[in-house]
Design a protein around this motif. Structure first.
Motif, PDB file in Angstrom:
ATOM      1  N   ALA A   1     142.074  14.288 101.646  1.00  0.00           N
ATOM      2  CA  ALA A   1     143.131  13.863 102.577  1.00  0.00           C
ATOM      3  C   ALA A   1     142.713  12.651 103.405  1.00  0.00           C
ATOM      4  N   GLU A   2     141.465  12.220 103.288  1.00  0.00           N
ATOM      5  CA  GLU A   2     140.953  11.103 104.088  1.00  0.00           C
ATOM      6  C   GLU A   2     141.846   9.875 103.947  1.00  0.00           C
ATOM      7  N   GLY A   3     142.395   9.452 105.080  1.00  0.00           N
ATOM      8  CA  GLY A   3     143.196   8.230 105.100  1.00  0.00           C
ATOM      9  C   GLY A   3     144.553   8.348 104.451  1.00  0.00           C
ATOM     10  N   GLY A   4     144.981   9.551 104.122  1.00  0.00           N
ATOM     11  CA  GLY A   4     146.276   9.656 103.480  1.00  0.00           C
ATOM     12  C   GLY A   4     146.810  11.070 103.425  1.00  0.00           C
TER      13      GLY A   4
ATOM     14  N   ASP B   1     143.098  18.387 113.004  1.00  0.00           N
ATOM     15  CA  ASP B   1     143.536  16.998 113.135  1.00  0.00           C
ATOM     16  C   ASP B   1     144.528  16.599 112.043  1.00  0.00           C
ATOM     17  N   HIS B   2     145.184  17.601 111.474  1.00  0.00           N
ATOM     18  CA  HIS B   2     146.156  17.370 110.402  1.00  0.00           C
ATOM     19  C   HIS B   2     147.403  18.215 110.640  1.00  0.00           C
ATOM     20  N   ALA B   3     148.523  17.689 110.199  1.00  0.00           N
ATOM     21  CA  ALA B   3     149.745  18.491 110.152  1.00  0.00           C
ATOM     22  C   ALA B   3     149.761  19.158 108.777  1.00  0.00           C
TER      23      ALA B   3
ATOM     24  N   ASP C   1     158.747  25.461  92.025  1.00  0.00           N
ATOM     25  CA  ASP C   1     157.434  25.098  92.549  1.00  0.00           C
ATOM     26  C   ASP C   1     157.530  24.804  94.038  1.00  0.00           C
ATOM     27  N   GLN C   2     156.451  25.082  94.753  1.00  0.00           N
ATOM     28  CA  GLN C   2     156.405  24.896  96.202  1.00  0.00           C
ATOM     29  C   GLN C   2     155.347  23.852  96.530  1.00  0.00           C
ATOM     30  N   TRP C   3     155.594  23.063  97.564  1.00  0.00           N
ATOM     31  CA  TRP C   3     154.645  22.041  97.983  1.00  0.00           C
ATOM     32  C   TRP C   3     154.199  22.314  99.417  1.00  0.00           C
ATOM     33  N   VAL C   4     152.902  22.126  99.657  1.00  0.00           N
ATOM     34  CA  VAL C   4     152.344  22.181 101.005  1.00  0.00           C
ATOM     35  C   VAL C   4     151.673  20.828 101.239  1.00  0.00           C
ATOM     36  N   THR C   5     152.086  20.148 102.304  1.00  0.00           N
ATOM     37  CA  THR C   5     151.565  18.817 102.601  1.00  0.00           C
ATOM     38  C   THR C   5     150.540  18.883 103.718  1.00  0.00           C
ATOM     39  N   ILE C   6     149.474  18.109 103.544  1.00  0.00           N
ATOM     40  CA  ILE C   6     148.435  17.952 104.563  1.00  0.00           C
ATOM     41  C   ILE C   6     148.457  16.480 104.956  1.00  0.00           C
ATOM     42  N   LEU C   7     148.735  16.240 106.219  1.00  0.00           N
ATOM     43  CA  LEU C   7     148.906  14.872 106.708  1.00  0.00           C
ATOM     44  C   LEU C   7     147.991  14.636 107.896  1.00  0.00           C
ATOM     45  N   PRO C   8     147.094  13.632 107.809  1.00  0.00           N
ATOM     46  CA  PRO C   8     146.201  13.378 108.951  1.00  0.00           C
ATOM     47  C   PRO C   8     146.986  12.892 110.157  1.00  0.00           C
TER      48      PRO C   8
END
Length: 174
Positions: A25-28, A55-57, A67-74
């Protein structure tokens, strides 16, 4: 910020360790795509990752499909925001002032020829041909800070010389 990185999983038990997720997830934005994830498993995974990645949403970003998606956003740290608080306020004031001035000039047919204009409904997009500065200005004007559109502000700071310390805090593809 780069385009999202996608990682395919069948179940939540296959999700990488926290350190590996942080690396990816670094930088993106990192999107975990699951082919078999129940609502309860999704909720449990989101709660766990939210605790482990403060430090991420972390949120579910695709609903109602197989299908299900889980997003990790810095996220930008609160410390960085507080450190640049005065510059952010100055940039917000500059944005409001620039919007007001460009709208005033446009409506009185006094806008300099270096500005291209895209008038679209309640807003007008101004782009300066030499500097590339881009200002999406609402016709109704800005009376209070909470009326500033985050996307419009991000575009402004990313395209305005001298606002680099604030622009560095803006994440996402603007």
């Amino acid at each position: 910020m780069r385009n999202p990185k996608f990682v395919e999983y069948k179940t939540a038990s296959e999700v990488w360790a926290t350190e590996q997720l942080l690396e990816q997830a670094e930088g993106g934005q990192l999107v975990l795509r699951f082919s078999a994830l129940s609502a309860d498993e999704s909720t449990t995974l989101i709660h766990r990752l939210s605790r482990e990645l403060p430090d991420h949403a972390v949120f579910q970003s695709r609903f109602g499909t197989q299908d299900q998606w889980v997003t990790i956003l810095p996220l930008v740290s609160k410390a960085k925001i507080l450190e640049r608080r005065d510059r952010i306020r100055q940039a917000m004031a500059a944005y409001a002032q620039t919007c007001a001035e460009l709208i005033r000039q446009y409506q009185s047919d006094a806008l300099a020829s270096e500005w291209t204009v895209d008038d679209h409904g309640e807003h007008c997009r101004f782009v300066h041909s030499a500097s590339g500065q881009t200002v999406e200005a609402p016709f109704h004007g800005l009376v209070r800070v909470n009326q500033i559109d985050p996307y419009f502000f991000a575009v402004f700071v990313k395209s305005t010389q001298g606002l680099e310390p604030v622009a560095e805090l803006v994440t996402g593809n603007w």
